[in-house]
Design a protein around this motif. Sequence first.
Motif, short mmCIF file in Angstrom:
data_model
loop_
_atom_site.label_atom_id
_atom_site.label_comp_id
_atom_site.label_asym_id
_atom_site.label_seq_id
_atom_site.Cartn_x
_atom_site.Cartn_y
_atom_site.Cartn_z
N MET A 1 22.61 -29.62 2.17
CA MET A 1 22.96 -28.21 2.29
C MET A 1 21.72 -27.32 2.29
SD MET A 1 26.27 -27.90 2.51
CE MET A 1 26.51 -26.16 2.10
N ALA B 1 24.84 -34.64 5.27
CA ALA B 1 23.70 -33.78 5.57
C ALA B 1 23.39 -32.90 4.36
CB ALA B 1 24.00 -32.90 6.78
N ALA C 1 28.58 -30.83 6.50
CA ALA C 1 27.61 -31.47 5.61
C ALA C 1 28.20 -32.69 4.93
CB ALA C 1 27.12 -30.47 4.57
#
Length: 399
Positions: free
Chosen positions: A370, A368, A363
Amino acid sequence: MFALYHLLQSGVDAGVALQSGVDSGAVRDSLGALAAGATIGGLVLYLYGLRVRGADDRVAALSRLRRAVRVVLVVVYAVTVVAVLDAGWFGVVDEAAAPLVGRDTELASAVNLFLGVVTPLVAVIGAYFGAFPAAQSLRGTDMSPASAAVRLGRFGLALALYFTALVVVQGALTGDSATGLPFVAVLFLSVVAVWVTSPWLVRLTRSTRSPTDAERERLARLCDEAGLDPHAVRVLDGADAKQAFALVRGPPRRRRLFVTDYLLDELDDGTLRASLALQAERVDRKHLEARLVLAVGTAVFALGPLLGVFSVPGVSDGTVALVALAGGLLGQWAGQCLVYQADIAAAEQTSCEAVESAIERYADLNDAPMEWGRLTALRRMEPSLDSRIARLRDRAAQE
């Protein structure tokens, strides 16, 4: 895929019928459609990028921008396809290609279909540049606009070539049969072909290289410890775009491991081992195969009756489509359990802490989120990263 195929095929048929010379008006209108798609789509994404690039939560802003890019580019592509068909682009293509591939031949149809798929990508690439400044600012990447265009163009060309080949083979095998069974059977074979040839698709769409001696030794050692036994390993270029991931593609005994150079540079051995273990366990549980079958199966049985491809005796086409859609959504939800099982097995292979670290580092390196919504979880057939970590911790607490 069904709608795109029928739409493009109608354009091919119409184009083949136009054999009276290249129509300059069709060329002008087609180029105008491409320019309009690129300009309008690019402007929308640029304005949206201005709105999100100043957000306090950079990861959330990136998530919104990525979602907007997916939606806008799909819309630009679809609208541009319709526009160039209406403009008579296939007539232009047929006239230009006739001296080389002839008329009313299988090769001519394939060339027309390929160009029909590829041409709207010009508008898509142009529209993407509207989001590029915001994406580069939020991610802090070193990728140049030219490199981004080349990568996106290569990706689109490879997919178009792949799609054209599948359609041509499918058309040759189904012949003139009007029954649904041959079509479904051939479509099933096409899915198997995509699965078997997926390593070559990755290499077509992305730049890869052989690992260095040090990388090869490291990956061989960590793969052995993680329970992963790939037939071959390729390294993907991803450092300039800050893409950190590993994936396994191909049938048993011929599986290829693809890993980005950015992931190799950023992860220590323990975290990389856990990341490879996650891939190994997903392979063992056939997560990719389940996702592919569910996606294609749902599309076939939901759209097939509505498009007249096949029908179920005694049952209305709408009912078949609704049942197929409901079954696909249920399967996508159930498929998330495979991810939880793979995470637990990877933790047993390495450690719970290492798997948690691998998820968190993924992540962090890719910016990205979570957490994501239920629709995203269904689409990806994968629970959110926070949910996966929470499930791991609950499992560890029970032991």
